[in-house]
Write an enzyme that holds these catalytic residues in place. Structure first.
Site, mmCIF file in Angstrom:
data_model
loop_
_atom_site.group_PDB
_atom_site.id
_atom_site.type_symbol
_atom_site.label_atom_id
_atom_site.label_comp_id
_atom_site.label_asym_id
_atom_site.label_seq_id
_atom_site.Cartn_x
_atom_site.Cartn_y
_atom_site.Cartn_z
ATOM 1 N N THR A 106 -2.307 2.403 4.014
ATOM 2 C CA THR A 106 -1.838 3.485 3.968
ATOM 3 C C THR A 106 -1.260 4.047 5.287
ATOM 4 O O THR A 106 -2.067 4.055 6.035
ATOM 5 C CB THR A 106 -2.563 4.741 3.567
ATOM 6 O OG1 THR A 106 -3.064 4.265 1.868
ATOM 7 C CG2 THR A 106 -2.355 5.960 3.559
ATOM 8 N N ARG A 149 -4.709 9.204 -11.148
ATOM 9 C CA ARG A 149 -5.711 9.502 -10.135
ATOM 10 C C ARG A 149 -4.759 9.729 -8.790
ATOM 11 O O ARG A 149 -3.569 9.286 -8.584
ATOM 12 C CB ARG A 149 -6.440 8.219 -9.578
ATOM 13 C CG ARG A 149 -7.412 8.334 -8.648
ATOM 14 C CD ARG A 149 -6.692 7.673 -7.224
ATOM 15 N NE ARG A 149 -7.649 7.582 -6.177
ATOM 16 C CZ ARG A 149 -7.357 7.330 -4.869
ATOM 17 N NH1 ARG A 149 -6.155 7.308 -4.555
ATOM 18 N NH2 ARG A 149 -8.328 7.128 -3.986
ATOM 19 N N SER A 158 0.857 -1.003 0.010
ATOM 20 C CA SER A 158 -0.098 -0.126 0.034
ATOM 21 C C SER A 158 0.868 1.253 0.196
ATOM 22 O O SER A 158 0.367 2.410 -0.172
ATOM 23 C CB SER A 158 -0.753 0.142 1.300
ATOM 24 O OG SER A 158 -1.396 -1.147 1.634
ATOM 25 N N THR A 217 1.261 6.997 0.844
ATOM 26 C CA THR A 217 0.668 5.871 -0.011
ATOM 27 C C THR A 217 0.911 5.679 -1.330
ATOM 28 O O THR A 217 1.345 6.581 -2.122
ATOM 29 C CB THR A 217 -1.000 6.044 0.183
ATOM 30 O OG1 THR A 217 -1.735 5.166 -0.274
ATOM 31 C CG2 THR A 217 -1.243 7.188 -0.725
ATOM 32 N N GLY A 259 -9.944 7.205 -0.584
ATOM 33 C CA GLY A 259 -9.577 8.673 -0.723
ATOM 34 C C GLY A 259 -10.704 9.703 -1.165
ATOM 35 O O GLY A 259 -10.799 10.860 -0.465
ATOM 36 N N GLY A 280 -5.303 10.444 -4.658
ATOM 37 C CA GLY A 280 -6.285 10.388 -3.550
ATOM 38 C C GLY A 280 -6.304 11.397 -2.315
ATOM 39 O O GLY A 280 -5.802 12.582 -2.922
ATOM 40 N N THR A 288 -7.165 7.099 6.515
ATOM 41 C CA THR A 288 -6.884 5.936 5.403
ATOM 42 C C THR A 288 -8.467 5.653 4.790
ATOM 43 O O THR A 288 -9.127 5.748 5.087
ATOM 44 C CB THR A 288 -6.194 4.875 6.166
ATOM 45 O OG1 THR A 288 -5.810 3.927 5.136
ATOM 46 C CG2 THR A 288 -7.049 4.366 7.123
ATOM 47 N N GLY A 289 -8.162 4.701 3.804
ATOM 48 C CA GLY A 289 -9.348 4.111 2.994
ATOM 49 C C GLY A 289 -9.533 4.861 1.857
ATOM 50 O O GLY A 289 -8.783 5.435 1.252
HETATM 51 N N1 ASP Z 1 -6.270 6.751 1.037
HETATM 52 C C1 ASP Z 1 -5.586 6.092 0.042
HETATM 53 C C2 ASP Z 1 -6.082 6.766 -1.200
HETATM 54 O O1 ASP Z 1 -7.169 6.904 -1.555
HETATM 55 C C3 ASP Z 1 -5.720 4.607 0.027
HETATM 56 C C4 ASP Z 1 -5.758 3.934 1.255
HETATM 57 O O2 ASP Z 1 -5.832 4.650 2.501
HETATM 58 O O3 ASP Z 1 -6.169 2.673 1.474
HETATM 59 O O4 ASP Z 1 -5.159 6.956 -2.056
#
Ligand code: ASP
Length: 323
Positions: free
Chosen positions: A182, A210, A84, A200, A236, A212, A233-234
């Site tokens: 991330t 792209r 990640s 990340t 974006g 995030g 995180t997650g």
């Molecule tokens: N937040 C990150 C993004 O969207 C990805 C992640 O945290 O899993 O790029």
């Protein structure tokens, strides 16, 4: 190509009523939080305990909070098993690894790189942006040229493992959110100063180009030494649309605890996307008040927060909205 709103709808598995209660385990967590107020302290998204330990060790050896969060983020960046972040990160749909990172110091100054290729430690390039340029954010080819001018080495970041995973994915070419780890990291040094960092490789198999939330100041990470800091995180896109980390810090400024502020920031996403379901898009926040109180909240289960202080490394499982 699947559009984002359809993708969010399409990524959910089950059904949920919008009145699903938010379960609070605040009392138990609060006790843990209070014990964690020993400085120096570092807090990170997911089980990044090696990173929070590295950050605290930097401070114990006399480094600043800025040195600490940079050192912490460099741990998963260098780890080929971590798919990640940095080296070993999963590529975009064209098989290209592109990295995003940002860093913020105790005075609120920030540096950021987006869509950076070939550099193993984007967090250190972000720090150079902060310290060596008049800008906050540098992107793509310009970011790479800047990194090379600062002495960073050009490397192939696509490991065999990541390449194989991408080749497997190519067979179906079905873009779904993959929850991964991330790193967002916050640290307070022994002088009481807080800094933050986030790094990340972005969502696996994203569109080429792209970017995030992670490198966007106020979205992936935000620090204000009058109040505290937060990181995300997650998925974006959900964090960007609510400027999540800034929101968490501003809610703490209004008197909410880190946990309450993170929960409210998740509520803001749920309000916008009430169709989110278990096993679909995830967002997790981690927050640290300037007093050293830790809290977090996530949309779905499975999220955790690493905390290290002088004596201990531990994992906190915050409450979540779904499930
Ligand atoms: N937040 C990150 C993004 O969207 C990805 C992640 O945290 O899993 O790029």
């Amino acid at each position: 190509m699947i559009k984002r709103r359809n993708f969010i709808k399409g990524s959910v598995l089950g059904a949920i009523s919008t009145t699903t209660p938010i379960i609070s385990r605040a009392s138990g967590l609060f006790e843990i939080n209070k014990r964690s107020s020993r400085k120096p302290i570092a807090v990170a998204t997911w089980d990044n305990r090696k990173a929070t330990r590295a950050a605290v060790d930097v401070i114990l050896k006399g480094g600043s909070a800025l040195d600490a969060v940079e050192a912490g983020a460099r741990v998963p960046e260098a780890d080929p098993e971590d798919t990640s972040v940095g080296y070993g990160g999963l590529p975009d749909r064209d098989g290209i690894v592109t990295l995003d990172a940002c860093i913020m110091d105790e005075s609120g100054k920030a540096g950021s790189v987006t869509f950076l290729q070939h550099i193993k430690h984007p967090i250190s390039v972000a720090r150079k942006v902060l310290e060596e340029t008049p800008h906050v954010m540098i992107s793509g080819k310009g970011a790479l040229e800047f990194a090379l001018s600062q002495g960073f080495e050009k490397e192939n970041l696509l490991t065999d493992k990541a390449k194989k995973t991408w080749e497997e994915w190519m067979k179906n070419n079905d873009y779904r959110p993959v929850n991964h780890d991330t790193i967002g990291i916050l640290a307070i040094d022994d002088k009481g100063k807080m800094c933050g960092a986030c790094s990340t490789s972005g969502m696996a198999f994203k569109m080429h180009g792209r970017v995030g939330d992670s490198p966007v100041i106020g979205a992936g990470m935000y620090v204000d030494n009058e109040v505290g800091g937060a990181c995300a995180t997650g998925q974006g896109e959900l964090v960007l649309e609510t400027l999540g980390s800034f929101l968490v810090v501003e809610l703490m400024r209004q008197g909410l605890t880190p946990e309450e502020a993170c929960k409210k920031a998740v509520d803001r996403i749920i309000k916008k996307y009430p169709e989110l379901k278990e096993g679909g898009a995830q967002v997790g926040y981690a927050a640290l008040s300037i007093e050293g109180e830790v809290g977090g909240f996530s949309i779905d289960k499975g999220y955790s927060i690493a905390v290290s202080d002088k004596g201990q490394d531990r994992l906190i499982v915050p409450d979540h909205y779904l499930g």
